[in-house]
Design an enzyme around this catalytic site. Structure first.
Site, PDB file in Angstrom:
ATOM      1  N   LEU A  39       5.468  16.876 -19.830  1.00  0.00           N
ATOM      2  CA  LEU A  39       3.884  16.859 -19.728  1.00  0.00           C
ATOM      3  C   LEU A  39       3.523  18.225 -20.538  1.00  0.00           C
ATOM      4  O   LEU A  39       4.493  19.458 -20.494  1.00  0.00           O
ATOM      5  CB  LEU A  39       3.350  16.906 -18.795  1.00  0.00           C
ATOM      6  CG  LEU A  39       3.602  15.630 -17.392  1.00  0.00           C
ATOM      7  CD1 LEU A  39       2.906  16.232 -16.278  1.00  0.00           C
ATOM      8  CD2 LEU A  39       1.819  15.030 -17.927  1.00  0.00           C
ATOM      9  N   LYS A  52       2.851  32.541 -28.289  1.00  0.00           N
ATOM     10  CA  LYS A  52       2.636  34.051 -28.030  1.00  0.00           C
ATOM     11  C   LYS A  52       4.091  34.840 -27.157  1.00  0.00           C
ATOM     12  O   LYS A  52       3.699  35.585 -27.626  1.00  0.00           O
ATOM     13  CB  LYS A  52       1.685  33.744 -26.866  1.00  0.00           C
ATOM     14  CG  LYS A  52      -0.141  33.548 -27.440  1.00  0.00           C
ATOM     15  CD  LYS A  52       0.011  32.030 -28.332  1.00  0.00           C
ATOM     16  CE  LYS A  52       0.095  32.347 -30.049  1.00  0.00           C
ATOM     17  NZ  LYS A  52      -0.264  31.262 -30.394  1.00  0.00           N
ATOM     18  N   GLY A 178       0.630  29.039 -46.312  1.00  0.00           N
ATOM     19  CA  GLY A 178      -0.426  28.090 -45.936  1.00  0.00           C
ATOM     20  C   GLY A 178      -0.663  29.876 -44.943  1.00  0.00           C
ATOM     21  O   GLY A 178       0.212  30.106 -44.434  1.00  0.00           O
ATOM     22  N   GLY A 179      -2.235  30.440 -45.248  1.00  0.00           N
ATOM     23  CA  GLY A 179      -2.799  31.399 -44.362  1.00  0.00           C
ATOM     24  C   GLY A 179      -3.790  31.433 -43.689  1.00  0.00           C
ATOM     25  O   GLY A 179      -4.167  32.025 -43.453  1.00  0.00           O
ATOM     26  N   GLY A 180      -3.178  29.773 -42.896  1.00  0.00           N
ATOM     27  CA  GLY A 180      -4.611  29.766 -41.822  1.00  0.00           C
ATOM     28  C   GLY A 180      -4.185  30.130 -40.825  1.00  0.00           C
ATOM     29  O   GLY A 180      -3.102  31.262 -41.014  1.00  0.00           O
ATOM     30  N   GLU A 201      -1.325  31.244 -50.192  1.00  0.00           N
ATOM     31  CA  GLU A 201      -2.562  30.910 -50.036  1.00  0.00           C
ATOM     32  C   GLU A 201      -3.036  30.211 -50.393  1.00  0.00           C
ATOM     33  O   GLU A 201      -3.454  31.098 -51.932  1.00  0.00           O
ATOM     34  CB  GLU A 201      -2.761  31.419 -48.693  1.00  0.00           C
ATOM     35  CG  GLU A 201      -4.724  31.057 -48.372  1.00  0.00           C
ATOM     36  CD  GLU A 201      -4.949  30.027 -47.830  1.00  0.00           C
ATOM     37  OE1 GLU A 201      -4.545  29.563 -46.614  1.00  0.00           O
ATOM     38  OE2 GLU A 201      -5.681  29.020 -48.117  1.00  0.00           O
ATOM     39  N   VAL A 235       0.551  25.997 -53.928  1.00  0.00           N
ATOM     40  CA  VAL A 235       2.007  25.627 -55.072  1.00  0.00           C
ATOM     41  C   VAL A 235       2.720  24.580 -55.224  1.00  0.00           C
ATOM     42  O   VAL A 235       1.726  23.768 -54.575  1.00  0.00           O
ATOM     43  CB  VAL A 235       3.111  26.195 -52.683  1.00  0.00           C
ATOM     44  CG1 VAL A 235       3.889  25.317 -53.068  1.00  0.00           C
ATOM     45  CG2 VAL A 235       2.275  27.914 -52.291  1.00  0.00           C
ATOM     46  N   ALA A 316      -6.594  24.123 -28.277  1.00  0.00           N
ATOM     47  CA  ALA A 316      -6.061  24.305 -26.977  1.00  0.00           C
ATOM     48  C   ALA A 316      -7.306  23.443 -25.778  1.00  0.00           C
ATOM     49  O   ALA A 316      -7.290  22.878 -24.689  1.00  0.00           O
ATOM     50  CB  ALA A 316      -5.066  24.335 -26.297  1.00  0.00           C
ATOM     51  N   HIS A 446     -15.885  53.052 -19.527  1.00  0.00           N
ATOM     52  CA  HIS A 446     -15.130  53.523 -20.107  1.00  0.00           C
ATOM     53  C   HIS A 446     -13.545  54.416 -20.177  1.00  0.00           C
ATOM     54  O   HIS A 446     -14.161  55.077 -18.550  1.00  0.00           O
ATOM     55  CB  HIS A 446     -15.886  54.242 -20.858  1.00  0.00           C
ATOM     56  CG  HIS A 446     -15.149  55.906 -21.682  1.00  0.00           C
ATOM     57  ND1 HIS A 446     -15.626  55.542 -23.213  1.00  0.00           N
ATOM     58  CD2 HIS A 446     -14.897  57.303 -21.272  1.00  0.00           C
ATOM     59  CE1 HIS A 446     -14.929  57.039 -23.518  1.00  0.00           C
ATOM     60  NE2 HIS A 446     -14.623  58.020 -22.505  1.00  0.00           N
TER      61      HIS A 446
HETATM   62  P1  NAD Z   1      -4.957  25.927 -40.635  1.00  0.00           P
HETATM   63  O1  NAD Z   1      -5.913  24.436 -41.882  1.00  0.00           O
HETATM   64  O2  NAD Z   1      -5.842  26.717 -40.203  1.00  0.00           O
HETATM   65  O3  NAD Z   1      -4.098  26.232 -42.801  1.00  0.00           O
HETATM   66  C1  NAD Z   1      -3.443  25.891 -43.167  1.00  0.00           C
HETATM   67  C2  NAD Z   1      -3.537  26.939 -44.622  1.00  0.00           C
HETATM   68  O4  NAD Z   1      -2.721  26.608 -45.453  1.00  0.00           O
HETATM   69  C3  NAD Z   1      -5.311  27.239 -45.235  1.00  0.00           C
HETATM   70  O5  NAD Z   1      -5.509  28.174 -45.170  1.00  0.00           O
HETATM   71  C4  NAD Z   1      -5.116  26.666 -46.651  1.00  0.00           C
HETATM   72  O6  NAD Z   1      -6.346  26.139 -47.853  1.00  0.00           O
HETATM   73  C5  NAD Z   1      -3.622  26.176 -46.869  1.00  0.00           C
HETATM   74  N1  NAD Z   1      -2.744  25.278 -47.579  1.00  0.00           N
HETATM   75  C6  NAD Z   1      -3.013  23.903 -48.029  1.00  0.00           C
HETATM   76  N2  NAD Z   1      -2.962  23.496 -48.593  1.00  0.00           N
HETATM   77  C7  NAD Z   1      -1.848  24.744 -49.280  1.00  0.00           C
HETATM   78  C8  NAD Z   1      -1.331  24.365 -50.580  1.00  0.00           C
HETATM   79  N3  NAD Z   1      -1.277  23.695 -51.546  1.00  0.00           N
HETATM   80  N4  NAD Z   1      -0.613  25.646 -51.248  1.00  0.00           N
HETATM   81  C9  NAD Z   1      -1.872  26.878 -50.702  1.00  0.00           C
HETATM   82  N5  NAD Z   1      -2.148  26.898 -49.298  1.00  0.00           N
HETATM   83  C10 NAD Z   1      -2.277  25.762 -49.452  1.00  0.00           C
HETATM   84  O7  NAD Z   1      -3.815  24.814 -40.698  1.00  0.00           O
HETATM   85  P2  NAD Z   1      -2.618  26.078 -39.549  1.00  0.00           P
HETATM   86  O8  NAD Z   1      -2.736  27.633 -40.063  1.00  0.00           O
HETATM   87  O9  NAD Z   1      -1.416  25.150 -40.007  1.00  0.00           O
HETATM   88  O10 NAD Z   1      -2.697  26.156 -38.230  1.00  0.00           O
HETATM   89  C11 NAD Z   1      -3.491  23.975 -37.873  1.00  0.00           C
HETATM   90  C12 NAD Z   1      -4.155  23.962 -37.143  1.00  0.00           C
HETATM   91  O11 NAD Z   1      -3.534  24.459 -35.708  1.00  0.00           O
HETATM   92  C13 NAD Z   1      -5.607  25.058 -37.399  1.00  0.00           C
HETATM   93  O12 NAD Z   1      -6.072  23.879 -36.710  1.00  0.00           O
HETATM   94  C14 NAD Z   1      -5.593  26.390 -36.279  1.00  0.00           C
HETATM   95  O13 NAD Z   1      -7.025  26.508 -35.333  1.00  0.00           O
HETATM   96  C15 NAD Z   1      -4.549  25.663 -34.998  1.00  0.00           C
HETATM   97  N6  NAD Z   1      -4.165  26.640 -34.082  1.00  0.00           N
HETATM   98  C16 NAD Z   1      -4.441  27.826 -33.886  1.00  0.00           C
HETATM   99  C17 NAD Z   1      -3.796  28.362 -33.429  1.00  0.00           C
HETATM  100  C18 NAD Z   1      -4.870  29.664 -32.046  1.00  0.00           C
HETATM  101  O14 NAD Z   1      -6.220  29.411 -31.814  1.00  0.00           O
HETATM  102  N7  NAD Z   1      -4.629  30.829 -32.605  1.00  0.00           N
HETATM  103  C19 NAD Z   1      -2.383  28.755 -33.577  1.00  0.00           C
HETATM  104  C20 NAD Z   1      -1.942  28.348 -33.841  1.00  0.00           C
HETATM  105  C21 NAD Z   1      -2.470  26.612 -34.960  1.00  0.00           C
END
Ligand code: NAD
Length: 468
Positions: A39, A52, A178-180, A201, A235, A316, A446
């Protein structure tokens, strides 16, 4: 096959699934959750909560490194990766026990096993081995899992976020693919813990969905922190060899190979919708996501879908809201409609990036440049910001408000240390469709970093105090 009957059967006990179960039980329904693992799902066991905790370990290490800046003598003798991991696990275990007892207290049946969706006597149901759990309604909440790209196979020194969290050591040299959000968060933690970090990225920016001001500020801060950014880099291949790993990317038709000890693959998460029997019961999917209407109804009668299997931001708290929404809809409670742009987004990096509503380019696209106004108030002049980010290479940041001229606030974007905690105010402003002149008279304590947001509202209302 033995049949068990409930009002609601939930497939998946993560954020979306358990929220649906808790709310339905509160509303007097008999509920079963089918869960193959534990769960709490990805968020509690392999995602939000342990990452975190890792980021907090990194923040403490960073704090020790910066201690001299505020007059404290301390030296960072090292990081005990195994102890940090054990502490993360303790946090997770405590929250897991809490969730289990909450679910028990609402008399929700938790069935351990892998379920698939079936119909039984014309009703929706979930089959687990020789048992079938039949509901008036079934909620699908099976979440998402890491994906990779061609040429990069997970295993050994090539890990996803789950593998990264399982490490007992801080890698010395790491490449983040990946810079997400995931890539940016791990890069931040590992850099604070002393690693050499490169983010590769494909797009021209980190966290590409954020407002241009936010992503530019994050990129600048990361470069100052010594994180190498390879942007616009596609990549093509990763190779494990001897005691290292190499990653090759192409930019402007030129190939570059970098060496590291570890590669983190963070190129997105795919919905978990195959192998569940969805097509057999008429639940349609599109690119893996379950097709739903505005009320999260799938194409099969009395089958609903929540969380990461529904296209949109994978968060989440979106799962929680989806779960509550479906339980309330089933109980004819008429919950407020859902709007994906109103889920606050926080990237827990150093500095943090937080936002809600729409970005400036989205506002201009929707309303036209002449109707959109923005204010960006720097944290440079903010006393609390200067105090909490003393000694940091990532100090500074801003509060930016995007609004309609003579209309409501459309988006709030924050960058800076700890600003994730401030986004709730932005959410209230955007979701309540407040106007800057409604908000301008409200007092911000403040010294707090929230004053920057207060100043942006004052400025938009035509009465700035600390800005020109
Ligand atoms: P994401 O989609 O946010 O980012 C993936 C990144 O990888 C993108 O910027 C994309 O352009 C890049 N990418 C894809 N293929 C590539 C390649 N061949 N070469 C280089 N770069 C490439 O996905 P994530 O960071 O894996 O996260 C997954 C999900 O989980 C997302 O929806 C994210 O919002 C969620 N998440 C949220 C939080 C938070 O809210 N703090 C934390 C972790 C994950």
């Amino acid at each position: 096959m033995k049949a068990h009957s409930f009002d609601l059967v939930v497939l998946g006990g993560g954020s979306g699934g358990y929220a649906a179960a808790l709310r339905a039980a509160e509303l007097g329904r008999s509920v079963a959750i089918i869960e193959q693992d534990r769960l709490g799902g990805t968020c509690l066991h392999r995602g939000c909560v342990p990452t975190k905790a890792l980021l907090h370990t990194a923040e403490v290490a960073e704090g020790v490194r910066r201690a001299a800046a505020v007059g404290v003598q301390a030296s960072l003798d090292g990081v005990d990766g195994a102890a940090a991991r054990a502490w993360r696990q303790k946090v997770v275990d405590g929250k897991h026990r809490g969730l289990q007892s909450l679910v028990r207290s609402r008399d929700i049946a938790v069935i351990d096993g892998r379920g698939s969706v079936v119909r039984h006597d014309g009703r929706p149901a979930v089959a687990v081995g020789d048992d079938v759990y039949v509901g008036d309604d079934v909620v699908l909440a099976t979440g998402a899992a890491s994906r990779s790209i061609p040429g990069v196979t997970l295993g050994g020194r090539i890990v996803d976020s789950e593998g990264a969290l399982a490490l007992d050591e801080v890698p010395r040299r790491v490449v983040v693919l990946g810079g997400g959000v995931i890539g940016v968060e791990f890069a931040s933690a590992w850099r604070s813990l002393g690693a050499e970090v490169t983010i590769v990225e494909a797009l021209d920016h980190l966290i590409a969905n954020e407002d241009p001001s936010s992503r530019t500020a994050l990129e600048k801060a990361y470069r100052r922190r010594g994180i190498t950014l390879e942007l616009g880099a596609r990549v093509t291949n990763a190779d494990v060899h001897g005691d290292g790993v190499s990653l090759t990317f192409e930019r402007n038709e030129e190939a570059t190979t970098i060496e590291a000890d570890l590669i983190l693959v963070a190129v997105g998460r795919a919905p978990t919708t195959s192998g569940l029997g969805l097509e057999d019961v008429g639940v349609e999917t599109e690119r893996g996501f379950v097709v739903v209407d505005d009320a999260l109804r799938t194409t099969a009668e009395h089958v609903w879908a929540v969380g990461d299997i529904v296209m949109g931001p994978q968060l989440a708290h979106r799962g929680f809201r989806h779960g509550m929404f479906v339980a309330e809809t089933i109980a004819d409670e008429a919950p407020s409609p859902l709007d994906d742009s109103l889920f606050p987004r926080v990237t827990y990096s150093t500095p943090e990036v937080a936002s809600v509503g729409i970005t400036e380019p989205q506002a201009i696209a929707a309303h036209g440049a002449d109707r959109v106004v923005t204010r960006e108030v720097s944290l440079a002049g903010n006393a609390k910001s200067e105090i909490v980010s003393a000694g940091s290479d990532a100090r500074g940041g801003f509060a930016k408000v995007v609004a309609l001229a003579d209309g409501p606030v459309l988006g709030v974007h924050l960058v800076g240390e700890r600003v994730g905690e401030l986004i709730t105010e932005g959410q209230l402003a955007v979701a309540w469709e407040a106007r800057a002149d409604d908000l301008a008279p409200l007092i911000h304590a403040h010294p707090t970093q929230s004053e920057a947001l207060g100043e942006a509202f004052l400025s938009l209302a035509g009465s700035p105090l600390h800005t020109p």
